[in-house]
Write an enzyme that holds these catalytic residues in place. Structure first.
Site, PDB file in Angstrom:
ATOM      1  N   CYS A 279       0.785  -1.235   0.000  1.00  0.00           N
ATOM      2  CA  CYS A 279       0.000   0.000   0.000  1.00  0.00           C
ATOM      3  C   CYS A 279       0.825   1.298   0.000  1.00  0.00           C
ATOM      4  O   CYS A 279       0.526   2.196  -0.803  1.00  0.00           O
ATOM      5  CB  CYS A 279      -0.976   0.039   1.169  1.00  0.00           C
ATOM      6  SG  CYS A 279      -1.425  -1.542   1.857  1.00  0.00           S
ATOM      7  N   ARG A 308       6.414 -11.547   5.378  1.00  0.00           N
ATOM      8  CA  ARG A 308       5.871 -11.361   6.720  1.00  0.00           C
ATOM      9  C   ARG A 308       6.476 -12.376   7.673  1.00  0.00           C
ATOM     10  O   ARG A 308       6.676 -13.526   7.307  1.00  0.00           O
ATOM     11  CB  ARG A 308       4.346 -11.493   6.706  1.00  0.00           C
ATOM     12  CG  ARG A 308       3.713 -10.359   5.942  1.00  0.00           C
ATOM     13  CD  ARG A 308       2.209 -10.406   6.008  1.00  0.00           C
ATOM     14  NE  ARG A 308       1.658  -9.430   5.061  1.00  0.00           N
ATOM     15  CZ  ARG A 308       0.384  -9.386   4.711  1.00  0.00           C
ATOM     16  NH1 ARG A 308      -0.466 -10.244   5.225  1.00  0.00           N
ATOM     17  NH2 ARG A 308      -0.029  -8.478   3.847  1.00  0.00           N
ATOM     18  N   GLN A 326       0.964 -11.216  -3.351  1.00  0.00           N
ATOM     19  CA  GLN A 326      -0.458 -10.880  -3.243  1.00  0.00           C
ATOM     20  C   GLN A 326      -0.962 -10.286  -4.534  1.00  0.00           C
ATOM     21  O   GLN A 326      -0.258  -9.489  -5.138  1.00  0.00           O
ATOM     22  CB  GLN A 326      -0.608  -9.777  -2.200  1.00  0.00           C
ATOM     23  CG  GLN A 326      -0.930 -10.222  -0.831  1.00  0.00           C
ATOM     24  CD  GLN A 326      -1.262  -9.015   0.023  1.00  0.00           C
ATOM     25  OE1 GLN A 326      -0.708  -7.935  -0.154  1.00  0.00           O
ATOM     26  NE2 GLN A 326      -2.167  -9.186   0.948  1.00  0.00           N
ATOM     27  N   ASP A 328      -2.773  -7.718  -5.207  1.00  0.00           N
ATOM     28  CA  ASP A 328      -3.228  -6.562  -4.470  1.00  0.00           C
ATOM     29  C   ASP A 328      -3.856  -5.539  -5.415  1.00  0.00           C
ATOM     30  O   ASP A 328      -3.490  -5.473  -6.574  1.00  0.00           O
ATOM     31  CB  ASP A 328      -1.977  -5.929  -3.852  1.00  0.00           C
ATOM     32  CG  ASP A 328      -2.264  -5.311  -2.509  1.00  0.00           C
ATOM     33  OD1 ASP A 328      -3.440  -5.237  -2.136  1.00  0.00           O
ATOM     34  OD2 ASP A 328      -1.286  -4.900  -1.859  1.00  0.00           O
ATOM     35  N   HIS A 330      -5.509  -1.261  -5.123  1.00  0.00           N
ATOM     36  CA  HIS A 330      -6.014  -0.137  -4.345  1.00  0.00           C
ATOM     37  C   HIS A 330      -6.903   0.693  -5.243  1.00  0.00           C
ATOM     38  O   HIS A 330      -6.535   1.015  -6.364  1.00  0.00           O
ATOM     39  CB  HIS A 330      -4.861   0.699  -3.788  1.00  0.00           C
ATOM     40  CG  HIS A 330      -4.052  -0.081  -2.804  1.00  0.00           C
ATOM     41  ND1 HIS A 330      -2.886  -0.703  -3.149  1.00  0.00           N
ATOM     42  CD2 HIS A 330      -4.291  -0.391  -1.508  1.00  0.00           C
ATOM     43  CE1 HIS A 330      -2.427  -1.357  -2.089  1.00  0.00           C
ATOM     44  NE2 HIS A 330      -3.251  -1.189  -1.091  1.00  0.00           N
ATOM     45  N   LYS A 410     -15.151  -4.106   6.119  1.00  0.00           N
ATOM     46  CA  LYS A 410     -14.693  -4.899   4.977  1.00  0.00           C
ATOM     47  C   LYS A 410     -15.688  -5.987   4.606  1.00  0.00           C
ATOM     48  O   LYS A 410     -16.538  -6.360   5.405  1.00  0.00           O
ATOM     49  CB  LYS A 410     -13.346  -5.537   5.291  1.00  0.00           C
ATOM     50  CG  LYS A 410     -13.389  -6.461   6.490  1.00  0.00           C
ATOM     51  CD  LYS A 410     -12.075  -7.198   6.669  1.00  0.00           C
ATOM     52  CE  LYS A 410     -12.160  -8.094   7.904  1.00  0.00           C
ATOM     53  NZ  LYS A 410     -11.066  -9.014   8.036  1.00  0.00           N
ATOM     54  N   HIS A 456      -8.628  -1.233  -0.132  1.00  0.00           N
ATOM     55  CA  HIS A 456      -7.653  -2.287  -0.443  1.00  0.00           C
ATOM     56  C   HIS A 456      -8.438  -3.493  -0.916  1.00  0.00           C
ATOM     57  O   HIS A 456      -9.476  -3.815  -0.357  1.00  0.00           O
ATOM     58  CB  HIS A 456      -6.887  -2.772   0.792  1.00  0.00           C
ATOM     59  CG  HIS A 456      -6.243  -1.721   1.593  1.00  0.00           C
ATOM     60  ND1 HIS A 456      -4.914  -1.444   1.474  1.00  0.00           N
ATOM     61  CD2 HIS A 456      -6.724  -0.900   2.560  1.00  0.00           C
ATOM     62  CE1 HIS A 456      -4.605  -0.492   2.348  1.00  0.00           C
ATOM     63  NE2 HIS A 456      -5.680  -0.140   3.000  1.00  0.00           N
TER      64      HIS A 456
HETATM   65 ZN   LIG Z   1      -3.314  -2.169   0.652  1.00  0.00          ZN
END
Ligand SMILES: [Zn+2]
Ligand SMILES: [Zn+2]
Length: 586
Positions: A279, A308, A326, A328, A330, A410, A456
């Site tokens: 992000c 992680r 990921q 991902d 945004h 979410k 996200h």
């Molecule tokens: Zn994010």
């Protein structure tokens, strides 16, 4: 028989009580084998129960049938379960040789302790239990594992015996069959057979190498993923793997996410961190220019590899790793756009899952927790937008009240696989935190600066986990469009090799993933090996096929189809690949 909701709850409660009672019976059986056994706790779990024991020796799988025999005796003798209330002092006398029970007694707030007996066995327990051991149905002890007392590493390691219990033998048999199926589909086991990906002690735990076959599957999926994202109005970003500490300070990760991050890397006296998320980089890209309402919405996606910190104890094959990629995205938009954007993300997510053959999913909406940032107005609008999207889609969803993260509500989508298991995959998450921390702005219609909304989204989630799901869902037999090798051409004898190679070249020029098994082995052996490799199509070519310019087609299931002309086969397989169909038949 279809049960109504009340009947179902009653049945579940009865099963739960029976399973728990079975754990007492197991403890009694273990005590009869090991009179000095020390007892931990014996709760129920999904489909069964466990009990933790401190024993003078390690149990082996051979012990389980002996314990089961003893349990059957106890069940056959139909001894009653009787409960009584006593004081802590009395209870301490009763459990004087049981250090774990004594620890539990000390923690009971009031001076009232319930103990339950069946036969000579007595346990510290609130109940409830079945009336007598004869009411216990069909059970089986399934495995033994080590477990720290109360889950703490500094506590002694106990031995845990797991069991399952059902009200009928049939229900038990059905469950055991399912367990067996789960085991044969375990992605780690299938990987040993199919050689898809590589793990290595030398490289380190929780890290994955994609071998050529897994690499091929990933390439196919990524190509499809990119194409679909571009087609749905996304742009793709690529961002670095490390970033300066001040970036992670500003994003807040070094406050609330530090325990999931690795130690910093020193570069010329400055600290860089491996990224646990993508992000902040996307935000820097956003802030690199002045943005106006005309630029919004922005849909930015990335196949971002993150790292992680996971403890070695929780690592699990592809499902839980330390480095993963990921998918991902945004979405940065105005408050007015947010509802349409959520609806769009949701629709797109379902469409993608369907492309991989997943038709069943369960949706959760998580709302404002007690500790939250952002204004009430923001939360209300965001929750309302999520709710409205779900209502309009006519989708059943469950509300997890207070289950949102502190920075926004979410939607989670859980996918159901071929074995009926649920996998948490897609997350669509509001964020009131980062736009504020990074002072993200856009110029509105009114010419003033406004704060954009940020969402996200991880659709397939972590590639590694998604790949694990695919392997288990398909049992390693990937649909044709995903199969690393789609066609194996098998010449009957060496004199058919030339025809086989010509076929290979022709199919390859059409984009088919094809190979000739040119070894001088028996045809049947080659067919068997191709089947074990779960290659969708085997083209067997001998004298007859060479003469007639045909192929003889076999499926990995062992089924033999009628012969077809080479041109027909080419057209057919191209169709199957283009449709991304699960069905192999041509
Ligand atoms: Zn994010
Ligand atoms: Zn109990």
């Amino acid at each position: 028989m279809v049960l109504n909701k009340k009947q179902k709850i009653e049945k579940d409660e009865k099963l739960e009580m029976m399973r728990h009672s079975t754990s007492h019976v197991m403890a009694e059986a273990v005590q009869s084998m090991f009179p000095d056994a020390k007892f931990g706790i014996g709760p129920t779990i999904e489909n069964g129960f466990y009990y933790d024991f401190d024993l003078p020796r390690s149990l082996t799988p051979d012990d389980l049938p002996l314990i089961e025999d003893k349990m059957r005796e106890i069940i056959a003798s139909n001894v009653p379960f009787t409960g009584e209330e006593t004081t802590k002092e009395e209870a301490r006398k009763l459990f004087t040789a049981q250090p774990y029970k004594l620890e539990l007694i000390d923690e009971i707030p009031e001076d009232k302790v319930t103990v339950y007996r069946q036969g000579s066995f007595v346990d510290l327990c609130r109940g409830p239990h079945v009336r007598s051991s004869g009411e216990i149905g069909a059970f089986k002890l399934t495995n033994i594992a080590g477990a720290y007392w109360r889950g703490h590493e500094r506590n002694p390691m106990l031995q845990r015996i797991y069991g399952v219990a059902f009200d009928t033998e049939e229900a038990l048999a059905e469950h055991l069959k399912k367990l067996e199926e789960l085991e044969t589909r375990d992605h780690r086991r299938l990987n040993r057979q199919l050689n898809l990906y590589v793990t290595s002690e030398e490289m380190g735990a929780g890290l994955i190498i994609y071998g050529p076959k897994a690499g091929r599957i990933r390439t196919v999926v990524e190509d499809f993923w990119r194409q679909e994202h571009y087609a749905n109005g996304y742009e793709l970003l690529y961002t670095p793997h490390i970033g300066l500490s001040k970036l992670w300070e500003r994003s807040g990760h070094l406050d609330f996410y530090k325990e999931n991050m690795y130690s910093p890397i020193d570069i010329e006296g400055q600290e860089y961190y491996l990224k646990p998320m993508n992000c902040p980089f996307h935000i820097l890209a956003y802030k690199s220019q002045m943005r106006s309402y005309r630029d919004l919405p922005l849909r930015w996606a990335e196949l971002g590899t993150v790292y992680r910190y996971e403890r070695s104890g929780v690592l699990l094959g592809l499902l839980r790793t330390r480095g993963f990629t990921q998918d991902d995205a945004h979405i940065i938009c105005t408050p007015e756009q947010v509802e349409d954007e959520i609806a769009e993300v949701f629709r797109f997510s379902i469409q993608m899952w369907q492309a991989f053959g997943f038709e069943k999913y369960i949706v959760y909406l998580s709302t404002r927790p007690e500790k939250a940032i952002g204004t009430e107005e923001q939360w209300d609008q965001a929750e309302e937008a999520l709710r409205k999207v779900l209502d309009e889609q006519d989708i059943a969803y469950e509300v997890d009240k207070g289950g949102g993260t502190f920075y926004g509500p979410k939607i989670d989508i859980k996918i159901e696989d071929a074995l009926g298991r649920e996998w948490q995959m897609t997350t669509i998450q509001f964020d009131f935190n980062l736009p504020e921390r990074f002072d993200m702005v856009y110029t509105g219609v009114d010419g003033r600066e406004h704060r954009p909304y940020m969402i996200h989204r991880a659709l397939l989630g972590a590639w590694e986990r998604f790949f694990g799901l695919l392997i288990e869902h398909y049992g390693g037999a990937f649909p044709v469009w995903l199969a690393p090798l789609q066609v194996m051409v098998i010449p009957v004898a060496d004199r058919h090799l030339e025809y086989a190679c010509k076929l290979e070249a022709e199919l390859r020029s059409e984009g088919v993933r094809v190979k000739v098994d040119a070894r001088s082995e028996r045809m049947n052996l080659k067919i068997r090996e191709a089947q074990l490799e779960k290659i969708p199509y085997m083209l067997v070519v001998g004298d007859q096929e060479v003469t007639a310019s045909t192929i003889s087609l076999r499926l990995r299931s062992g089924e033999q189809l009628s012969s077809q002309s080479v041109d027909d086969f080419k057209e057919n397989i191209k169709g199957v690949i283009a449709e991304r169909a699960n069905e192999l038949r041509l």
